[in-house]
Design a protein around this motif. Structure first.
Motif, mmCIF file in Angstrom:
data_model
loop_
_atom_site.group_PDB
_atom_site.id
_atom_site.type_symbol
_atom_site.label_atom_id
_atom_site.label_comp_id
_atom_site.label_asym_id
_atom_site.label_seq_id
_atom_site.Cartn_x
_atom_site.Cartn_y
_atom_site.Cartn_z
ATOM 1 N N MET A 149 71.780 21.871 40.094
ATOM 2 C CA MET A 149 71.098 21.400 41.296
ATOM 3 C C MET A 149 71.958 20.326 41.940
ATOM 4 O O MET A 149 72.200 19.292 41.347
ATOM 5 N N ASP A 150 72.441 20.584 43.108
ATOM 6 C CA ASP A 150 73.272 19.644 43.840
ATOM 7 C C ASP A 150 72.582 19.252 45.141
ATOM 8 O O ASP A 150 71.898 20.065 45.760
ATOM 9 N N TYR A 181 64.534 13.506 37.407
ATOM 10 C CA TYR A 181 65.794 14.129 37.767
ATOM 11 C C TYR A 181 66.773 12.971 37.973
ATOM 12 O O TYR A 181 66.575 12.147 38.862
ATOM 13 N N ALA A 182 67.811 12.912 37.142
ATOM 14 C CA ALA A 182 68.792 11.835 37.220
ATOM 15 C C ALA A 182 70.101 12.383 37.772
ATOM 16 O O ALA A 182 70.679 13.312 37.208
ATOM 17 N N PHE A 183 70.557 11.792 38.868
ATOM 18 C CA PHE A 183 71.743 12.269 39.574
ATOM 19 C C PHE A 183 72.903 11.280 39.478
ATOM 20 O O PHE A 183 72.701 10.063 39.596
ATOM 21 N N ALA A 184 74.092 11.825 39.321
ATOM 22 C CA ALA A 184 75.323 11.064 39.498
ATOM 23 C C ALA A 184 75.698 11.217 40.968
ATOM 24 O O ALA A 184 75.649 12.323 41.513
ATOM 25 N N ALA A 185 76.035 10.109 41.607
ATOM 26 C CA ALA A 185 76.366 10.120 43.039
ATOM 27 C C ALA A 185 77.861 9.863 43.224
ATOM 28 O O ALA A 185 78.416 8.960 42.594
ATOM 29 N N ASP A 212 68.074 22.722 35.775
ATOM 30 C CA ASP A 212 67.393 22.173 36.959
ATOM 31 C C ASP A 212 65.929 21.798 36.716
ATOM 32 O O ASP A 212 65.127 21.732 37.641
ATOM 33 N N MET A 213 65.584 21.548 35.473
ATOM 34 C CA MET A 213 64.225 21.102 35.127
ATOM 35 C C MET A 213 64.264 19.604 34.890
ATOM 36 O O MET A 213 65.305 19.043 34.559
ATOM 37 N N PRO A 214 63.109 18.922 35.032
ATOM 38 C CA PRO A 214 63.105 17.482 34.740
ATOM 39 C C PRO A 214 63.532 17.225 33.289
ATOM 40 O O PRO A 214 63.332 18.066 32.420
ATOM 41 N N ASN A 215 64.105 16.060 33.043
ATOM 42 C CA ASN A 215 64.549 15.704 31.700
ATOM 43 C C ASN A 215 63.396 15.162 30.858
ATOM 44 O O ASN A 215 62.232 15.220 31.272
ATOM 45 N N PHE A 231 59.902 14.572 48.434
ATOM 46 C CA PHE A 231 58.986 15.214 49.377
ATOM 47 C C PHE A 231 59.378 16.669 49.670
ATOM 48 O O PHE A 231 58.521 17.544 49.690
ATOM 49 N N GLU A 232 60.664 16.925 49.903
ATOM 50 C CA GLU A 232 61.093 18.271 50.297
ATOM 51 C C GLU A 232 61.122 19.250 49.126
ATOM 52 O O GLU A 232 60.619 20.366 49.251
ATOM 53 N N CYS A 233 61.715 18.866 48.030
ATOM 54 C CA CYS A 233 61.914 19.796 46.907
ATOM 55 C C CYS A 233 60.772 19.760 45.890
ATOM 56 O O CYS A 233 60.378 20.803 45.377
ATOM 57 N N LEU A 234 60.293 18.562 45.593
ATOM 58 C CA LEU A 234 59.234 18.436 44.584
ATOM 59 C C LEU A 234 57.841 18.509 45.189
ATOM 60 O O LEU A 234 56.857 18.576 44.467
ATOM 61 N N LYS A 235 57.773 18.451 46.521
ATOM 62 C CA LYS A 235 56.497 18.552 47.253
ATOM 63 C C LYS A 235 55.494 17.477 46.834
ATOM 64 O O LYS A 235 54.294 17.713 46.736
ATOM 65 N N LEU A 236 56.012 16.264 46.599
ATOM 66 C CA LEU A 236 55.139 15.163 46.191
ATOM 67 C C LEU A 236 54.288 14.671 47.353
ATOM 68 O O LEU A 236 54.640 14.839 48.519
#
Length: 185
Positions: free
Chosen positions: A1-2, A65-69, A57-60, A123-128
């Motif tokens: 997931m990018d 979801y932890a991203f390297a930037a 691409d599932m939560p840890n 909001f967009e991907c997780l629909k929170l």
């Protein structure tokens, strides 16, 4: 997931990223206002790092979801960004964003861009239904980022963060889906 934003590329942390993860969480300046102290050894941080790794691409394990930037300009590591899901339901649920940047990227708008990416992802991907963030009450720069994202101060908890022998207050900010949508228009 990018993910990608104007100046930053994001990808989920992988096992090979231990060194860059450690560079964030062992840095005293970065961790100055964090809810945890900096780590002083690779052995000490390893279980913490492993909890932040996602699979397929599932939560840890932390339900985040932890991203390297990374900078789009030269692919240099900017820092850590995540969103932790606190609750999921038919209405969407709630999540909390977090972000830590390497000092050379401070004061250049990257933190706002990274925090905005995590909010948008929520909001967009997780629909929170709601995205929130917390900061040490003395961390005015982080508080300003939350305000720039359109978040509202929802409360201040007294003396809940213990750091280097002192108790600090914590500020809690949040934004609802409908507020985020109207800000995006």
């Amino acid at each position: 997931m990018d993910l990608t934003t104007t100046r930053v590329n994001y990808r989920l942390f992988e096992k090979e990223d231990f060194d860059i993860f450690y560079s964030v969480f062992s840095n005293k300046d970065i961790m100055r206002y964090a809810w945890i102290d900096e780590f002083n050894s690779e052995q000490e941080i390893l279980p913490f790092f492993e909890d932040f790794l996602s699979v397929d691409d599932m939560p840890n394990r932390n339900n985040s979801y932890a991203f390297a930037a990374f900078s789009k300009e030269d692919n240099s590591f900017i820092g850590f960004a995540d969103i932790q899901i606190h609750s999921r339901n038919d209405g969407g649920g709630c999540g909390e964003i977090g972000y830590f940047l390497m000092p050379k990227f401070w004061g250049k708008g990257y933190a706002t861009e990274v925090a905005g990416a995590m909010t948008d992802f929520g909001f967009e991907c997780l629909k929170l239904h709601k995205v929130c963030a917390r900061c040490n009450a003395n961390n005015f720069k982080s508080e300003n980022i939350m305000k720039k994202l359109g978040m509202t101060l929802e409360g201040q908890l007294r003396k809940v963060r213990y750091k280097r022998g002192d108790w600090d207050d914590e500020k809690y900010y949040g934004i609802l889906r409908e507020e985020w949508q109207s800000k995006k228009r």
